[in-house]
Design a protein around this motif. Structure first.
Motif, PDB file in Angstrom:
ATOM      1  N   UNK A   1       0.835  -1.205   0.000  1.00 59.11           N
ATOM      2  CA  UNK A   1       0.000   0.000   0.000  1.00 59.11           C
ATOM      3  C   UNK A   1       0.865   1.247   0.000  1.00 59.11           C
ATOM      4  N   UNK A   2       1.883   1.266   0.843  1.00 59.38           N
ATOM      5  CA  UNK A   2       2.757   2.436   0.954  1.00 59.38           C
ATOM      6  C   UNK A   2       3.482   2.715  -0.351  1.00 59.38           C
ATOM      7  N   UNK A   3       3.920   1.657  -1.041  1.00 63.09           N
ATOM      8  CA  UNK A   3       4.697   1.830  -2.269  1.00 63.09           C
ATOM      9  C   UNK A   3       3.846   1.849  -3.537  1.00 63.09           C
ATOM     10  N   UNK A   4       2.573   1.509  -3.415  1.00 63.92           N
ATOM     11  CA  UNK A   4       1.745   1.381  -4.613  1.00 63.92           C
ATOM     12  C   UNK A   4       2.186   0.204  -5.459  1.00 63.92           C
ATOM     13  N   UNK A   5       2.617  -0.864  -4.793  1.00 63.37           N
ATOM     14  CA  UNK A   5       3.143  -2.052  -5.477  1.00 63.37           C
ATOM     15  C   UNK A   5       2.103  -3.172  -5.475  1.00 63.37           C
ATOM     16  N   UNK A   6       2.286  -4.125  -6.345  1.00 60.97           N
ATOM     17  CA  UNK A   6       1.455  -5.319  -6.409  1.00 60.97           C
ATOM     18  C   UNK A   6       1.928  -6.288  -5.325  1.00 60.97           C
ATOM     19  N   UNK A   7       0.980  -6.888  -4.610  1.00 57.70           N
ATOM     20  CA  UNK A   7       1.298  -7.882  -3.578  1.00 57.70           C
ATOM     21  C   UNK A   7       0.995  -9.258  -4.155  1.00 57.70           C
ATOM     22  N   UNK A   8       2.030 -10.069  -4.324  1.00 57.51           N
ATOM     23  CA  UNK A   8       1.878 -11.439  -4.807  1.00 57.51           C
ATOM     24  C   UNK A   8       2.066 -12.352  -3.590  1.00 57.51           C
ATOM     25  N   UNK A   9       1.008 -13.052  -3.211  1.00 56.75           N
ATOM     26  CA  UNK A   9       1.008 -13.892  -2.006  1.00 56.75           C
ATOM     27  C   UNK A   9       0.869 -15.359  -2.402  1.00 56.75           C
ATOM     28  N   UNK A  10       1.875 -16.152  -2.107  1.00 56.59           N
ATOM     29  CA  UNK A  10       1.881 -17.555  -2.508  1.00 56.59           C
ATOM     30  C   UNK A  10       0.753 -18.341  -1.845  1.00 56.59           C
ATOM     31  N   UNK A  11       0.418 -18.066  -0.594  1.00 56.62           N
ATOM     32  CA  UNK A  11      -0.706 -18.772   0.050  1.00 56.62           C
ATOM     33  C   UNK A  11      -1.992 -18.616  -0.741  1.00 56.62           C
ATOM     34  N   UNK A  12      -2.249 -17.427  -1.252  1.00 55.31           N
ATOM     35  CA  UNK A  12      -3.459 -17.181  -2.038  1.00 55.31           C
ATOM     36  C   UNK A  12      -3.433 -18.000  -3.327  1.00 55.31           C
ATOM     37  N   UNK A  13      -2.297 -18.003  -3.987  1.00 56.21           N
ATOM     38  CA  UNK A  13      -2.154 -18.762  -5.238  1.00 56.21           C
ATOM     39  C   UNK A  13      -2.324 -20.249  -4.979  1.00 56.21           C
ATOM     40  N   UNK A  14      -1.634 -20.770  -3.966  1.00 50.71           N
ATOM     41  CA  UNK A  14      -1.714 -22.206  -3.686  1.00 50.71           C
ATOM     42  C   UNK A  14      -3.132 -22.633  -3.322  1.00 50.71           C
ATOM     43  N   UNK A  15      -3.824 -21.843  -2.514  1.00 46.76           N
ATOM     44  CA  UNK A  15      -5.176 -22.223  -2.118  1.00 46.76           C
ATOM     45  C   UNK A  15      -6.133 -22.148  -3.298  1.00 46.76           C
ATOM     46  N   UNK A  16      -5.907 -21.228  -4.221  1.00 41.35           N
ATOM     47  CA  UNK A  16      -6.739 -21.169  -5.427  1.00 41.35           C
ATOM     48  C   UNK A  16      -6.539 -22.438  -6.269  1.00 41.35           C
ATOM     49  N   UNK A  17      -5.301 -22.913  -6.345  1.00 43.33           N
ATOM     50  CA  UNK A  17      -5.030 -24.155  -7.077  1.00 43.33           C
ATOM     51  C   UNK A  17      -5.733 -25.323  -6.399  1.00 43.33           C
ATOM     52  N   UNK A  18      -5.684 -25.382  -5.074  1.00 41.34           N
ATOM     53  CA  UNK A  18      -6.359 -26.444  -4.322  1.00 41.34           C
ATOM     54  C   UNK A  18      -7.876 -26.381  -4.552  1.00 41.34           C
ATOM     55  N   UNK A  19      -8.448 -25.172  -4.453  1.00 43.07           N
ATOM     56  CA  UNK A  19      -9.897 -25.025  -4.649  1.00 43.07           C
ATOM     57  C   UNK A  19     -10.323 -25.419  -6.071  1.00 43.07           C
ATOM     58  N   UNK A  20      -9.405 -25.299  -7.037  1.00 38.94           N
ATOM     59  CA  UNK A  20      -9.739 -25.671  -8.413  1.00 38.94           C
ATOM     60  C   UNK A  20      -9.908 -27.175  -8.575  1.00 38.94           C
ATOM     61  N   UNK A  21      -9.420 -27.940  -7.614  1.00 42.16           N
ATOM     62  CA  UNK A  21      -9.483 -29.394  -7.702  1.00 42.16           C
ATOM     63  C   UNK A  21      -8.294 -30.017  -8.397  1.00 42.16           C
ATOM     64  N   UNK A  22      -7.339 -29.199  -8.829  1.00 44.00           N
ATOM     65  CA  UNK A  22      -6.178 -29.722  -9.552  1.00 44.00           C
ATOM     66  C   UNK A  22      -5.107 -30.312  -8.640  1.00 44.00           C
TER      67      UNK A  22
END
Length: 175
Positions: A22-43
């Motif tokens: 937020x302070x830098x106006x940067x993109x936050x890439x969070x591996x937990x979010x990515x991994x859980x999305x893969x799990x929720x996809x059923x893959x």
């Protein structure tokens, strides 16, 4: 710029990464979010192996190519993952800062692990024993270490911003 934030679960990585992004106006890439999305996809099921990190590296590289700053957050427990994050920044031609977030007060860390709420649907938080037993290779190169023990998230952010500034990484804050 690519800022890679790693550390054991419940040390304050996500809170610090969000504040910094937020302070830098940067993109936050969070591996937990990515991994859980893969799990929720059923893959896949946890642990999913390197897939989440590979997606994270690709997303970070894409954002960096677009001229955006990236705060990449994960446990980042192995030298091979740390090297891969660094390579993403090198290939994009941007400065890379590596940050390890720690909580040096063992009792405070245990309390955080056992009492925190999880904001990712269906993600099971690790138990204290799983955190203690987790494979986590020592860092073999310089990095910024932020000890979140006994300080507010905003104080930890201040420590990190001062360290980044001292490293001459052209920090530009928003607001």
């Amino acid at each position: 710029m690519l800022i890679v934030i790693g550390g054991l679960p419940a040390t304050g990585k996500t809170t610090l990464s969000r504040l910094l992004s937020t302070r830098l106006g940067a993109v936050h890439v969070r591996i937990d979010t990515i991994e859980q999305a893969i799990v929720r996809s059923g893959l896949a099921r946890q642990p999913i192996g390197p897939a989440g990190y590979m997606v994270g590296y690709a997303l970070a590289a894409e954002h960096l190519r677009q001229g955006l700053g990236v705060v990449a957050e994960s446990v980042n427990p192995l030298a091979v993952t740390r090297d891969a994050w660094r390579e993403v920044g090198v290939k994009a031609g941007v400065p890379v800062a590596e940050v390890e977030v720690v909580c040096s007060d063992r009792e405070e860390h245990r309390r955080r692990v056992t009492s925190r709420s999880i904001d990712i649907p269906d993600l099971r938080p690790p138990t204290w024993q799983e955190v203690v037993d987790r494979e986590y290779e020592p860092w073999d190169r310089g990095r910024i270490v932020v000890d979140t023990s006994g300080q507010t998230p905003e104080e930890s952010l201040g420590v990190l911003l001062r360290s980044l500034d001292q490293d001459k990484l052209e920090i530009r804050t928003i607001g």
